[in-house]
Enzyme design. Structure first.
Site, PDB file in Angstrom:
ATOM      1  N   GLY A  24     -55.758 -43.716 -26.002  1.00  0.00           N
ATOM      2  CA  GLY A  24     -57.252 -43.710 -24.972  1.00  0.00           C
ATOM      3  C   GLY A  24     -56.723 -42.230 -24.153  1.00  0.00           C
ATOM      4  O   GLY A  24     -55.812 -42.134 -23.743  1.00  0.00           O
ATOM      5  N   ALA A  25     -57.841 -41.405 -24.111  1.00  0.00           N
ATOM      6  CA  ALA A  25     -57.655 -40.198 -23.768  1.00  0.00           C
ATOM      7  C   ALA A  25     -57.222 -39.995 -22.235  1.00  0.00           C
ATOM      8  O   ALA A  25     -56.194 -39.214 -22.058  1.00  0.00           O
ATOM      9  CB  ALA A  25     -58.990 -39.185 -24.043  1.00  0.00           C
TER      10      ALA A  25
ATOM     11  N   CYS B 294     -64.716 -48.974 -29.336  1.00  0.00           N
ATOM     12  CA  CYS B 294     -63.570 -48.606 -29.029  1.00  0.00           C
ATOM     13  C   CYS B 294     -62.925 -49.424 -27.716  1.00  0.00           C
ATOM     14  O   CYS B 294     -63.742 -50.295 -27.122  1.00  0.00           O
ATOM     15  CB  CYS B 294     -63.246 -47.279 -29.077  1.00  0.00           C
ATOM     16  SG  CYS B 294     -61.469 -46.848 -29.388  1.00  0.00           S
TER      17      CYS B 294
ATOM     18  N   ASP C 114     -62.951 -38.481 -26.321  1.00  0.00           N
ATOM     19  CA  ASP C 114     -61.867 -37.776 -26.522  1.00  0.00           C
ATOM     20  C   ASP C 114     -61.887 -36.165 -25.962  1.00  0.00           C
ATOM     21  O   ASP C 114     -60.894 -35.693 -25.444  1.00  0.00           O
ATOM     22  CB  ASP C 114     -61.145 -38.172 -27.765  1.00  0.00           C
ATOM     23  CG  ASP C 114     -60.846 -39.688 -27.855  1.00  0.00           C
ATOM     24  OD1 ASP C 114     -61.479 -40.325 -28.406  1.00  0.00           O
ATOM     25  OD2 ASP C 114     -59.432 -39.624 -27.628  1.00  0.00           O
TER      26      ASP C 114
END
Ligand code: RUB
Length: 322
Positions: free
Chosen positions: A5-6, A112, A181
């Site tokens: 996860g960014a 996601c 992202d």
């Protein structure tokens, strides 16, 4: 994939630089700086798509300053702490902006697991709105399960579906809400594979799609025409070797992310407010100017601008968050 996860990747990168600064045994300032840059280069290579990673490295390394090892170390520690602090504040500010788009009783479809997207739902729930969710499992790694668990913890009613059922359930939802992202200068949203197909379906059904993305997800290199590299992952995430061999001679591809063009996105939600994707470039110019440095490279390897910031003075602008 232990850290994913960014936003989480960005916090971990800043934390790793902090650890390197604390643990470095360098006694010469130049050696200390060089080991910090080497750590930055190594971290930079871990994931190619989430721009929050180089943006985190840039924030910390551009603030490395001092005449002694002690002063340099202190500057890294304070920059890393400030970065994580800003990250948390940005996410809750963004959450409040995103929550304004959600009405009491709305149903949201997710893809996601995005902490930025969840911040919007959390802020809506905390302000007293009742929200339900249709959660896509998100093959191949099923990050949707994490989303489902965290939404249940917030008291949100959750329906879990396989990815290919998204269109069938689209009529029941009021929003599609995803993370990012990277956001490119043209407003394209780079996010977990499957986001673009989901957005096309949402547009076809008239369901608005919002991407929750703190400004550390804005990709400065795309201002000058660079494209975002899409990470390709191990084929064993898609099929185990035994099944693959039993099928015969096939190719297997496993891209981790895809690009959703701006025409399929209604709003990009940031801590600075919400933007139509086509206008995100204005915010990017404000934050980055026209060029950004690569402070993890050794000075001799930094190219024509010497890795300096837009003003060429080597110091990050006060107004610039990244
Ligand atoms: C995670 C993913 C998330 C974004 C945004 O991919 O695509 O949607 O990173 O997450 P992976 P956040 O699991 O491969 O890292 O909002 O938490 O930054």
């Amino acid at each position: 994939m232990e850290i994913r996860g960014a936003a989480t990747i960005a916090a971990a990168a800043a934390g790793a630089l902090r650890s390197q600064a604390v643990e470095s045994t360098a006694s010469e300032p130049a050696v200390f700086e060089s080991t910090m840059r080497a750590a930055g280069r190594r971290l930079h290579q871990t994931r190619p798509t989430a721009v929050s990673l180089p943006n985190a490295l840039r924030f910390v390394l551009q603030r490395m300053d001092g005449e002694t090892v002690g002063a340099l170390r202190a500057s890294i520690i304070s920059a890393a702490d400030e970065f994580v602090d800003r990250l948390e504040r940005a996410q809750s500010d963004l959450g409040r902006v995103g929550a304004n788009r959600l009405r009491d009783g709305d149903c949201v479809m997710t893809h996601c697991h995005s902490t930025d997207a969840l911040a919007c739902i959390e802020a809506a729930v905390k302000s007293g709105k009742e929200i339900s969710a249709v959660v896509k499992e998100t093959r191949p790694r099923n990050q949707g399960h994490i989303t489902a668990r965290e939404l249940r913890e917030l008291g949100v009613e959750v329906t879990l579906i396989v990815d290919s059922a998204a269109r069938r359930y689209m009529r029941q939802v009021d929003h599609v809400l995803v993370g990012a992202d990277s956001i490119a200068a043209d407003g394209s949203v780079i996010n977990k594979i499957g986001t673009s197909g989901l957005a096309v379906n949402a547009r076809d059904r008239g369901v608005p799609i919002m991407a929750a993305a703190q400004t550390i997800k804005l990709h400065p290199d795309t201002l000058t025409g660079h494209t975002v590299e899409i990470e390709m992952r191990d084929e064993r995430e898609v099929i185990d070797p035994e099944s693959r061999n039993s099928i015969g001679d096939i190719a297997v591809k496993n891209p981790a992310f895809d690009v959703t063009p701006p025409r399929y996105v209604d709003a990009i939600i940031t801590e600075r407010g919400q933007f139509p994707p086509e206008s995100i470039v204005t915010l990017m110019r404000e934050l980055f100017g026209e060029s950004v440095g690569e402070p993890w490279e050794e000075p001799a390897d930094r190219g024509v601008d010497g890795g300096r910031d837009a003003d060429g003075n080597g110091a990050i602008d006060e107004e610039t968050d990244l």
